[in-house]
Write a protein that holds these residues in place. Sequence first.
Motif: not given
Length: 81
Positions: A55-81
Amino acid sequence: MLRAGPDSRLEPGTPARRACGPIEGVPSWRVNLAFFGVVPEQEQGLQLFANDVVDETRLDCGDVALDADLTGVTRLPASNC
């Protein structure tokens, strides 16, 4: 460079800004990464939960920065492998 020491660990149950089901009450850490040439070329920061959710990811490349926030989580069913 990776910094994720004891001082960066959040108390168990520290909510993300938008806490939801699978991350409520899960221990988490602040993680900061920097990739260097002579100076930092790229820096990343995030909140990493013990169940591998990010959650709360920030990617800063100097000239540009990207912020991303988690908006939801869905639990996936367990796989058989």
